[in-house]
Write a protein that holds these residues in place. Structure first.
Motif, PDB file in Angstrom:
ATOM      1  N   GLY A 231       0.927  -1.327  -0.088  1.00 47.10           N
ATOM      2  CA  GLY A 231      -0.011   0.049  -0.062  1.00 47.10           C
ATOM      3  C   GLY A 231       0.871   1.393  -0.010  1.00 47.10           C
ATOM      4  N   ARG A 235      -1.194   5.551  -4.351  1.00 42.61           N
ATOM      5  CA  ARG A 235      -2.212   5.874  -3.045  1.00 42.61           C
ATOM      6  C   ARG A 235      -2.344   7.265  -2.837  1.00 42.61           C
ATOM      7  NH1 ARG A 235      -2.133   2.032   2.225  1.00 42.61           N
ATOM      8  NH2 ARG A 235      -4.854   2.702   2.898  1.00 42.61           N
ATOM      9  N   TYR A 239      -7.564   7.647  -4.850  1.00 40.59           N
ATOM     10  CA  TYR A 239      -7.197   6.313  -5.460  1.00 40.59           C
ATOM     11  C   TYR A 239      -6.362   5.671  -4.682  1.00 40.59           C
ATOM     12  CZ  TYR A 239      -2.874   9.350  -6.140  1.00 40.59           C
ATOM     13  OH  TYR A 239      -1.905  10.310  -5.897  1.00 40.59           O
ATOM     14  N   ASP A 240      -6.279   4.383  -4.674  1.00 44.93           N
ATOM     15  CA  ASP A 240      -5.461   3.417  -3.779  1.00 44.93           C
ATOM     16  C   ASP A 240      -5.358   2.014  -4.651  1.00 44.93           C
ATOM     17  OD1 ASP A 240      -4.936   1.506  -2.174  1.00 44.93           O
ATOM     18  OD2 ASP A 240      -6.086   2.178  -0.240  1.00 44.93           O
ATOM     19  N   GLN A 242      -3.407  -0.525  -4.141  1.00 44.55           N
ATOM     20  CA  GLN A 242      -3.447  -1.653  -3.167  1.00 44.55           C
ATOM     21  C   GLN A 242      -4.798  -2.203  -3.329  1.00 44.55           C
ATOM     22  OE1 GLN A 242      -3.356  -1.499   1.003  1.00 44.55           O
ATOM     23  NE2 GLN A 242      -1.796  -3.163   1.128  1.00 44.55           N
TER      24      GLN A 242
END
Length: 300
Positions: A231, A235, A239-240, A242
């Motif tokens: 992660g 990020r 938005y992420d 992972q």
């Protein structure tokens, strides 16, 4: 060539590629300033030189972290000759286009390294080349056994060829592009997940990427793929990566990523040439980490 009648479906709507591309439109996005269609220096700027034979000119991106992790691993293993100065090359400000840096790396990409222990000094660019050079120079993290060495080089080259699809492909269109393009995001998300599955399958059979030994292949792959499943990549607000890529399903990559992240040399190497709080803008001695650790109130 896209037919003009279909151009309303293009991104942006109405765009039709010209017969000949010209450099009259900004590329846009977070890293637009680092892109140009020509090579060479844009300005005169000499590179600084510190006290150690190894002079690193870099930034703490995944490619930069590969080399600082390797150098810290070498020092932790007792190779005193791996002491180094790490100078920040701020690619957002165009430092990579200075004449001194271009003289070391005509491709204007970090990292670049000068080894002043040789006569004349040896210039090195491309992170994989630097890792291989240092491994051979110090006889470390690259097996001497024929098959193990070949396997290590297989995975080092896998990373060099694969990561641009994760960074310049998925990461760019998912996190950095000025607007979201479904086609591009889907295309590169699919490839990113395929690569994670390749890695997960390999790590289901081995403790480390190339087998039972911790090697330069792990050091090359971890800053990209380890950071992704932990992660620490792509990020931000809205938005992420992972979560988007379902990184938790790659349990073997997760195990490996956490194992590598726990290594003290990796903890040190990953913060060099970074400007955020608790990071190390430049590194000239091992004691530099003590000051960062004291300021952060924890061991680095």
């Amino acid at each position: 060539m896209t037919d003009a009648a279909d151009s309303a479906n293009n991104q942006p709507p109405g765009y039709v590629p010209p017969s000949v591309w010209t450099w009259d439109q900004p590329s846009g996005g977070t890293w637009a300033s680092i892109n140009r269609p020509i090579s060479g220096a844009t300005h005169e700027a000499a590179l600084p030189v510190g006290d150690h034979p190894l002079q690193l000119y870099s930034m703490g991106t995944p490619n930069g972290q590969k080399v600082t992790i390797m150098l810290e691993e070498l020092l932790a293993a007792g190779h005193a000759g791996a002491e180094y100065d790490a100078w920040l090359i701020d690619i957002g400000k165009g430092d990579q286009f200075g004449s001194g840096f271009v003289g070391v790396n005509p491709n204007s990409k970090i990292p670049a390294l000068m080894d002043h222990s040789t006569t004349p000094p040896t210039r090195l660019f491309e992170s994989g080349s630097i890792l291989f050079y240092l491994a051979e120079k110090f006889g470390a993290f690259l097996p001497t056994d024929h098959h193990k060495r070949a396997e290590t080089m297989n995975w080092l080259m896998w990373q060099m060829g694969s990561a641009p699809f994760v960074g310049g492909g998925f990461g760019h269109f998912y996190a950095y592009a000025p607007f979201k393009i479904e086609y591009a995001i889907n295309r590169y998300a699919m490839e990113a997940k395929r690569q994670l599955h390749v890695l997960d399958t390999q790590l289901a059979r081995h403790q480390f990427v190339a087998g039972d030994d911790y090697t330069i292949a792990d050091m090359a792959i971890w800053p990209w793929y380890g950071a992704l499943v932990l992660g620490d990549a792509y990020r931000g607000d809205g938005y992420d990566a992972q979560q988007f890529l379902g990184a938790g399903e790659y349990e073997n990559v997760q195990r490996w990523a956490e194992q590598i992240a726990a290594r003290e040399p990796v903890k040190r190497g990953r913060i060099v040439n970074r400007t955020a709080e608790g990071k190390l803008r430049e590194r000239h001695a091992a004691s530099d980490f003590d000051r960062i650790g004291a300021a952060a109130g924890e061991r680095v």
